[in-house]
Design a protein around this motif. Structure first.
Motif, PDB file in Angstrom:
ATOM      1  N   GLY A  31       0.794  -1.201  -0.099  1.00  0.00           N
ATOM      2  CA  GLY A  31       0.101   0.007  -0.137  1.00  0.00           C
ATOM      3  C   GLY A  31       0.764   1.304  -0.034  1.00  0.00           C
ATOM      4  N   GLY A  32       1.853   1.135   0.385  1.00  0.00           N
ATOM      5  CA  GLY A  32       2.829   2.401   0.405  1.00  0.00           C
ATOM      6  C   GLY A  32       2.495   3.551   1.430  1.00  0.00           C
ATOM      7  N   PRO A  33       2.654   4.740   0.841  1.00  0.00           N
ATOM      8  CA  PRO A  33       2.413   6.092   1.521  1.00  0.00           C
ATOM      9  C   PRO A  33       1.082   6.303   1.442  1.00  0.00           C
ATOM     10  CG  PRO A  33       3.579   6.595  -0.818  1.00  0.00           C
ATOM     11  CD  PRO A  33       3.499   4.933  -0.200  1.00  0.00           C
ATOM     12  N   ALA A  34       0.185   5.949   0.385  1.00  0.00           N
ATOM     13  CA  ALA A  34      -1.343   6.154   0.357  1.00  0.00           C
ATOM     14  C   ALA A  34      -2.044   5.397   1.435  1.00  0.00           C
ATOM     15  CB  ALA A  34      -1.835   5.660  -0.951  1.00  0.00           C
ATOM     16  N   LEU A  35      -1.550   4.116   1.622  1.00  0.00           N
ATOM     17  CA  LEU A  35      -2.126   3.060   2.762  1.00  0.00           C
ATOM     18  C   LEU A  35      -1.465   4.089   4.188  1.00  0.00           C
ATOM     19  CD1 LEU A  35      -3.708   0.940   3.947  1.00  0.00           C
ATOM     20  CD2 LEU A  35      -1.627  -0.402   3.568  1.00  0.00           C
ATOM     21  N   GLY A  36      -0.316   4.459   4.193  1.00  0.00           N
ATOM     22  CA  GLY A  36       0.055   4.957   5.490  1.00  0.00           C
ATOM     23  C   GLY A  36      -0.662   6.245   5.603  1.00  0.00           C
ATOM     24  N   THR A  37      -1.011   6.969   4.917  1.00  0.00           N
ATOM     25  CA  THR A  37      -1.867   8.519   5.075  1.00  0.00           C
ATOM     26  C   THR A  37      -3.363   7.927   5.765  1.00  0.00           C
ATOM     27  OG1 THR A  37      -0.676   9.594   3.438  1.00  0.00           O
ATOM     28  CG2 THR A  37      -2.764  10.399   4.099  1.00  0.00           C
ATOM     29  N   SER A  38      -3.699   6.877   4.965  1.00  0.00           N
ATOM     30  CA  SER A  38      -5.100   6.457   5.306  1.00  0.00           C
ATOM     31  C   SER A  38      -4.990   6.052   6.982  1.00  0.00           C
ATOM     32  CB  SER A  38      -5.656   5.253   4.516  1.00  0.00           C
ATOM     33  OG  SER A  38      -5.749   5.796   3.230  1.00  0.00           O
ATOM     34  N   VAL A  39      -3.943   5.084   7.256  1.00  0.00           N
ATOM     35  CA  VAL A  39      -3.761   4.650   8.672  1.00  0.00           C
ATOM     36  C   VAL A  39      -3.678   5.667   9.624  1.00  0.00           C
ATOM     37  CG1 VAL A  39      -2.328   3.344  10.044  1.00  0.00           C
ATOM     38  CG2 VAL A  39      -2.955   2.374   7.778  1.00  0.00           C
ATOM     39  N   VAL A  40      -2.987   6.781   9.171  1.00  0.00           N
ATOM     40  CA  VAL A  40      -2.727   7.779  10.416  1.00  0.00           C
ATOM     41  C   VAL A  40      -4.066   8.532  10.545  1.00  0.00           C
ATOM     42  CG1 VAL A  40      -1.697  10.130  10.661  1.00  0.00           C
ATOM     43  CG2 VAL A  40      -0.236   8.382   9.624  1.00  0.00           C
ATOM     44  N   LEU A  41      -4.736   8.685   9.358  1.00  0.00           N
ATOM     45  CA  LEU A  41      -6.010   9.482   9.555  1.00  0.00           C
ATOM     46  C   LEU A  41      -6.928   8.586  10.304  1.00  0.00           C
ATOM     47  CD1 LEU A  41      -6.492  11.284   5.989  1.00  0.00           C
ATOM     48  CD2 LEU A  41      -5.700  11.981   8.032  1.00  0.00           C
ATOM     49  N   GLY A  42      -7.000   7.157  10.074  1.00  0.00           N
ATOM     50  CA  GLY A  42      -7.948   6.457  10.869  1.00  0.00           C
ATOM     51  C   GLY A  42      -7.438   6.428  12.495  1.00  0.00           C
ATOM     52  N   GLY A  43      -6.239   6.430  12.529  1.00  0.00           N
ATOM     53  CA  GLY A  43      -5.729   6.630  13.984  1.00  0.00           C
ATOM     54  C   GLY A  43      -6.256   7.877  14.651  1.00  0.00           C
ATOM     55  N   LEU A  44      -6.273   8.918  13.913  1.00  0.00           N
ATOM     56  CA  LEU A  44      -6.665  10.287  14.375  1.00  0.00           C
ATOM     57  C   LEU A  44      -8.130  10.294  14.722  1.00  0.00           C
ATOM     58  CD1 LEU A  44      -4.834  13.212  12.252  1.00  0.00           C
ATOM     59  CD2 LEU A  44      -4.825  12.905  15.034  1.00  0.00           C
ATOM     60  N   LEU A  45      -8.840   9.786  13.746  1.00  0.00           N
ATOM     61  CA  LEU A  45     -10.194   9.657  13.892  1.00  0.00           C
ATOM     62  C   LEU A  45     -10.768   8.803  15.187  1.00  0.00           C
ATOM     63  CD1 LEU A  45     -11.705   9.220  10.262  1.00  0.00           C
ATOM     64  CD2 LEU A  45     -11.900  11.076  11.461  1.00  0.00           C
ATOM     65  N   ALA A  46     -10.025   7.643  15.283  1.00  0.00           N
ATOM     66  CA  ALA A  46     -10.380   6.993  16.555  1.00  0.00           C
ATOM     67  C   ALA A  46      -9.850   7.791  17.880  1.00  0.00           C
ATOM     68  CB  ALA A  46      -9.312   5.630  16.527  1.00  0.00           C
ATOM     69  N   GLN A  47      -8.913   8.490  17.522  1.00  0.00           N
ATOM     70  CA  GLN A  47      -8.579   9.079  18.872  1.00  0.00           C
ATOM     71  C   GLN A  47      -9.250  10.237  19.427  1.00  0.00           C
ATOM     72  OE1 GLN A  47      -4.449  10.148  19.101  1.00  0.00           O
ATOM     73  NE2 GLN A  47      -4.774  12.351  19.623  1.00  0.00           N
ATOM     74  N   GLU A  48      -9.769  10.890  18.352  1.00  0.00           N
ATOM     75  CA  GLU A  48     -10.567  12.334  18.717  1.00  0.00           C
ATOM     76  C   GLU A  48     -11.983  11.891  18.927  1.00  0.00           C
ATOM     77  OE1 GLU A  48      -9.105  14.698  19.498  1.00  0.00           O
ATOM     78  OE2 GLU A  48      -7.100  14.397  18.600  1.00  0.00           O
ATOM     79  N   ALA A 234     -14.250   1.033  28.386  1.00  0.00           N
ATOM     80  CA  ALA A 234     -13.442   0.233  27.549  1.00  0.00           C
ATOM     81  C   ALA A 234     -13.288   0.609  26.172  1.00  0.00           C
ATOM     82  CB  ALA A 234     -13.571  -1.224  27.890  1.00  0.00           C
ATOM     83  N   ALA A 235     -14.534   0.736  25.524  1.00  0.00           N
ATOM     84  CA  ALA A 235     -14.041   1.294  24.179  1.00  0.00           C
ATOM     85  C   ALA A 235     -13.421   2.604  24.050  1.00  0.00           C
ATOM     86  CB  ALA A 235     -15.648   1.607  23.718  1.00  0.00           C
ATOM     87  N   VAL A 236     -13.724   3.849  24.959  1.00  0.00           N
ATOM     88  CA  VAL A 236     -12.878   4.824  25.004  1.00  0.00           C
ATOM     89  C   VAL A 236     -11.159   4.598  25.140  1.00  0.00           C
ATOM     90  CG1 VAL A 236     -12.112   6.963  26.302  1.00  0.00           C
ATOM     91  CG2 VAL A 236     -14.598   6.496  25.931  1.00  0.00           C
ATOM     92  N   ALA A 237     -10.976   3.597  26.047  1.00  0.00           N
ATOM     93  CA  ALA A 237      -9.703   3.105  26.141  1.00  0.00           C
ATOM     94  C   ALA A 237      -9.073   2.537  24.722  1.00  0.00           C
ATOM     95  CB  ALA A 237      -9.488   2.285  27.154  1.00  0.00           C
ATOM     96  N   VAL A 238     -10.015   1.932  23.968  1.00  0.00           N
ATOM     97  CA  VAL A 238      -9.140   1.090  22.871  1.00  0.00           C
ATOM     98  C   VAL A 238      -9.385   2.164  21.795  1.00  0.00           C
ATOM     99  CG1 VAL A 238      -9.889  -0.443  21.028  1.00  0.00           C
ATOM    100  CG2 VAL A 238     -10.136  -1.148  23.538  1.00  0.00           C
ATOM    101  N   LEU A 239     -10.248   3.085  21.606  1.00  0.00           N
ATOM    102  CA  LEU A 239     -10.387   4.095  20.613  1.00  0.00           C
ATOM    103  C   LEU A 239      -9.260   5.172  20.844  1.00  0.00           C
ATOM    104  CD1 LEU A 239     -14.170   4.764  20.215  1.00  0.00           C
ATOM    105  CD2 LEU A 239     -12.611   3.708  18.332  1.00  0.00           C
ATOM    106  N   SER A 240      -8.934   5.565  22.041  1.00  0.00           N
ATOM    107  CA  SER A 240      -7.991   6.736  22.555  1.00  0.00           C
ATOM    108  C   SER A 240      -6.631   6.332  22.755  1.00  0.00           C
ATOM    109  CB  SER A 240      -8.565   7.404  23.696  1.00  0.00           C
ATOM    110  OG  SER A 240      -9.829   7.845  23.299  1.00  0.00           O
ATOM    111  N   SER A 241      -6.319   4.961  23.076  1.00  0.00           N
ATOM    112  CA  SER A 241      -5.122   4.618  23.200  1.00  0.00           C
ATOM    113  C   SER A 241      -4.598   3.383  22.443  1.00  0.00           C
ATOM    114  CB  SER A 241      -4.958   4.278  24.626  1.00  0.00           C
ATOM    115  OG  SER A 241      -5.096   5.087  25.729  1.00  0.00           O
ATOM    116  N   ALA A 242      -5.083   2.111  22.514  1.00  0.00           N
ATOM    117  CA  ALA A 242      -4.575   0.984  21.970  1.00  0.00           C
ATOM    118  C   ALA A 242      -4.690   1.204  20.466  1.00  0.00           C
ATOM    119  CB  ALA A 242      -5.276  -0.156  22.410  1.00  0.00           C
ATOM    120  N   LEU A 243      -5.734   1.401  19.953  1.00  0.00           N
ATOM    121  CA  LEU A 243      -6.038   1.458  18.241  1.00  0.00           C
ATOM    122  C   LEU A 243      -4.832   2.629  17.720  1.00  0.00           C
ATOM    123  CD1 LEU A 243      -7.281   0.345  15.938  1.00  0.00           C
ATOM    124  CD2 LEU A 243      -9.102   1.831  16.477  1.00  0.00           C
ATOM    125  N   PRO A 244      -5.039   3.765  18.298  1.00  0.00           N
ATOM    126  CA  PRO A 244      -4.304   5.008  17.632  1.00  0.00           C
ATOM    127  C   PRO A 244      -2.708   4.457  17.717  1.00  0.00           C
ATOM    128  CG  PRO A 244      -5.982   5.953  18.861  1.00  0.00           C
ATOM    129  CD  PRO A 244      -5.749   4.508  19.191  1.00  0.00           C
TER     130      PRO A 244
END
Length: 307
Positions: A31-48, A234-244
């Motif tokens: 996937g290269g950088p395109a997939l990496g960008t999507s992964v970062v944005l996914g982590g940000l969405l989960a975190q916030e 527990a969902a907050v912990a996963v979304l805000s910490s483990a998943l990001p």
């Protein structure tokens, strides 16, 4: 970072050191950088969005209750996954772990106190000043001060009438969280140098959980054991910490650290979106301009820091 480690621009080099270095073209595989960008944005969405979910739980369990629940669940998950070695560490190593745990617990407490009083987007915008100031100071370049001035201009615009339109106590808590975020970044570098992989973070999270649990139980009592509240916590912990954290580590295998840092600078904008969709916190046009200025300043600072 929201107050959710380790999503901080200046800590990218530390995070990158914990990822096995890529060799040649393999760095861009799968996937290269395109997939990496999507992964970062996914982590940000989960975190916030995790932070927004936590804000919705504050009326039921209080600030100290949600902090205790989040840190405890996060610690259990990290300890189970990382299985860090406990024996054989020097006293200086444990001193850094304890300091890191205190910073984690304090930063989360102040951040949740802030979002209980001011909109999520404004709180994250103020909190990101900690990493921003640290990147400006460590860059030691004249151009960095221009980015700092741009960020200050954005902060001055926050709220319809500036900061006066926001709850002063909430602003103070957000700025306190910003200072602790900067401390967290500095301690993160020391943790990364002393412990392999995420072992130091797992141990520090356990310290933070131990510190926050008594106050959380005193504040929320048996409500923390309610199955619905516990499940949401527990969902907050996963979304805000483990998943990001997991997504960021994957992203760093596919993206250059500077690119990763710039993407992470979008945190205030994503937080504003989460606050609008989950908490129905509207933002005036001038507030959106303020957030845009801070995002631009953060991106410019990390791009120009060369660190």
């Amino acid at each position: 970072m929201t107050a959710t480690p380790p999503s901080v621009p200046i800590a990218v080099s530390t995070a990158a050191r914990s990822v096995p270095p890529a060799q040649g073209p393999r760095r861009w595989a799968c996937g290269g950088p395109a997939l990496g960008t999507s992964v970062v944005l996914g982590g940000l969405l989960a975190q916030e969005f995790g932070a927004a979910m936590a804000a919705s739980l504050l009326p039921q369990v209080g600030t100290l209750g949600i902090v205790a629940l989040r840190l405890t669940v996060s610690a259990v998950v990290l300890l189970a996954v990382c299985r860090p070695r406990v024996r054989g560490h020097r006293r200086a190593d444990w001193a850094v772990i304890v300091a890191f745990g205190v910073a984690l617990a304090s930063m989360n407490t102040l951040f949740y106190q802030a979002i209980a009083r001011i909109p999520l987007g404004a709180a994250v915008t103020l909190e990101v000043l900690g990493p921003l100031v640290l990147s400006v100071v460590t860059a030691r370049r004249a151009a960095s001060w221009l980015w700092a001035a741009l960020a200050l201009g954005g902060v001055a615009l926050l709220g319809r009438g500036g900061l006066d339109s926001l709850d002063g106590v909430g602003v103070g808590f957000a700025l306190g969280a910003a200072a602790l975020w900067a401390a967290y970044i500095l301690l993160s570098a020391r943790i990364g140098a002393r412990f392999p992989k995420a072992d130091g973070l797992a141990l520090a999270m356990a310290v933070g959980a131990v510190l926050s649990l008594p106050a959380g139980l005193a504040d929320a009592g048996g409500r923390l054991l309610d199955p619905v509240i516990f499940g949401l916590g527990a969902a907050v912990a996963v979304l805000s910490s483990a998943l990001p954290y997991t997504l960021e580590m994957l992203a760093l295998r596919r993206l250059a650290p500077a690119t990763f840092a710039v993407l992470m600078s979008l945190a205030p904008a994503v937080a504003a979106l989460a606050g609008y969709l989950v908490l129905h916190q509207g933002l005036a046009g001038i507030d959106l301009i303020a957030i845009t200025l801070v995002v631009a300043a953060s991106a410019g600072a990390v791009r120009g820091s060369g660190r």
